[in-house]
Design an enzyme around this catalytic site. Sequence first.
Site, PDB file in Angstrom:
ATOM      1  N   LYS A  94       0.823  -1.206   0.000  1.00 45.20           N
ATOM      2  CA  LYS A  94       0.000   0.000   0.000  1.00 45.20           C
ATOM      3  C   LYS A  94       0.865   1.267   0.000  1.00 45.20           C
ATOM      4  O   LYS A  94       0.430   2.312  -0.460  1.00 45.20           O
ATOM      5  CB  LYS A  94      -0.923   0.027   1.221  1.00 45.20           C
ATOM      6  CG  LYS A  94      -1.830  -1.185   1.389  1.00 45.20           C
ATOM      7  CD  LYS A  94      -2.888  -1.255   0.319  1.00 45.20           C
ATOM      8  CE  LYS A  94      -4.047  -2.176   0.657  1.00 45.20           C
ATOM      9  NZ  LYS A  94      -3.705  -3.597   0.827  1.00 45.20           N
TER      10      LYS A  94
HETATM   11  C1  LIG Z   1      -4.316  -4.738   0.419  1.00 44.01           C
HETATM   12  C2  LIG Z   1      -3.485  -5.944   0.373  1.00 44.01           C
HETATM   13  C3  LIG Z   1      -3.729  -6.964  -0.559  1.00 44.01           C
HETATM   14  C4  LIG Z   1      -4.890  -6.912  -1.520  1.00 44.01           C
HETATM   15  O1  LIG Z   1      -4.743  -5.879  -2.459  1.00 44.01           O
HETATM   16  P1  LIG Z   1      -6.013  -5.396  -3.319  1.00 44.01           P
HETATM   17  O2  LIG Z   1      -5.502  -4.264  -4.130  1.00 44.01           O
HETATM   18  O3  LIG Z   1      -7.044  -4.969  -2.308  1.00 44.01           O
HETATM   19  O4  LIG Z   1      -6.455  -6.549  -4.102  1.00 44.01           O
HETATM   20  C5  LIG Z   1      -2.872  -8.040  -0.591  1.00 44.01           C
HETATM   21  N1  LIG Z   1      -1.838  -8.139   0.266  1.00 44.01           N
HETATM   22  C6  LIG Z   1      -1.574  -7.182   1.175  1.00 44.01           C
HETATM   23  C7  LIG Z   1      -0.426  -7.361   2.106  1.00 44.01           C
HETATM   24  C8  LIG Z   1      -2.372  -6.047   1.263  1.00 44.01           C
HETATM   25  O5  LIG Z   1      -2.102  -5.102   2.169  1.00 44.01           O
END
Ligand SMILES: *Cc1c(COP(=O)(O)O)cnc(C)c1O
Length: 492
Positions: free
Chosen positions: A108
């Site tokens: 993120k």
């Molecule tokens: C948010 C997240 C995901 C999923 O990502 P999306 O874009 O919501 O599909 C997978 N792994 C981690 C560690 C995340 O923080």
Amino acid sequence: MKFVSTRDKKTWVSGQQAIVQGISEEGGLFVPECFPRLMPLGELLNLSYQELAYEILSLYFEDLGETSLQMAVDAAYDEKFPTEVVPMHSIGNSTFLELFHGRTLAFKDMALSILPHLMKASAEGLGEEREIIVLVATSGDTGKAALEGFSGAKGIEVSVFYPDGGVSEMQRLQMVTTQGENTYVCGIRGNFDDAQTGVKKIFADPSFTQELMQKGYILSSANSINIGRLIPQIVYYVYGYLQLLKEEKIKGGEKIHVCVPTGNFGNVLAAYYAKEMGLPLDRLIVASNDNRVLTDFFSEGIYDGDRPLYLTSSPSMDILISSNLERFIYHSSNEDAQAVMDAMDSLKQNRRFDWQSQIKDPSIYAYMADEVAVSESIRELYLEHGYVMDPHTAVAYSAVQQYRSETGDSAQILIASTASPFKFAGKVLKSIGHEVPQDEFKAVEDLAQLMEIPVPTAVQELLELEERHRDLCQPEEMEEMLCKKYLRGTND
Ligand SMILES: *Cc1c(COP(=O)(O)O)cnc(C)c1O
């Protein structure tokens, strides 16, 4: 470049507006009116991550202007990241794209390090004088990455709602210890979908948004419904491909596959965008945990979110209503906004919709990995190759194994590695067969020893920080909490 709504093509806004507004008025998500072509890869080959980010973002956000965009890129991908912003690790024909080297140790950070700068520049560009309240629902990682990204940003407040008991202890600590006068964190007694639904409801409540406006506030979003989060995620897929090319792991023009562990379908959608822009990607392998709603959707054509939510060791993917799928069904149905509108109405009312009659995208492969498969993948990879991955990445790794054994395909696959194993130290140690200490910090130290690297400072710091945010509420009370905070100023 204009951005149109997935539910009404006649509604369009500029890039700056799309970023500030977050979501279209009738509830649709903003998407680019068309996909710009990527420059010839040869011209991009020797660019740094920052230079590449600038090139790609400028194809979408022309209206921000060169200077603002350059400043945003420079401020986002600075020394917060290691010299190599996205390190890669190849094991045979599978390559981990390590997206977790930012401040909060999850992918993120890749987008949320830049979104605040894009948002500030956009608000300025639009002459927006009101203060922006960025509302975030988090399944664990978005919350902290947003708090970290927006903390201290002038003219922006950030409010995060997380499911109490639905995030890892490390994730909770990261959020509740956040400093910065402009941050607010509140746990809800419910799951992530409740938090996400609550946030969407707040956006759609005209009397509340009116009241906020009178007080000089507007609402925006840092969830992946905001297009300003999605576009920066395209960059690392292009970067990953270019690195493989440079290291001669692939030949010019050679097609590779991408595998992404998925919750809200944002990260994998960015890969789809990269492909639509001309990056030689072939198949997109969508990996789910026990909450296999997307696996079923891609095999049956029916989206069915009306099922129990399981809490797994990959909490950031414990999601039943996958927001960004709306963008995917819009693009893959030849932009049939009416069909999207009907599907979303059905989803709201019945938690399901039928997409069988729409053309299927043959390049999507979807798999799921249950908790046993996750543990086994972590253990196997460590024992056979000495490489440690977190449970989210393990979901993807398991999907790759399933794909290879089903198809016999040995082509290069880029795996989105989305979190640092240190965020889930207990689970990782347990999977490997190591004794798990009660104390999470002791577990982190044990893991550091096993991996023969130091404990990341971002984790070390948490030991010393005070828990500042203690609010908890019911999902129905989210708006009330915001009222207290921003309209009556009675929260702590
Ligand atoms: C948010 C997240 C995901 C999923 O990502 P999306 O874009 O919501 O599909 C997978 N792994 C981690 C560690 C995340 O923080």
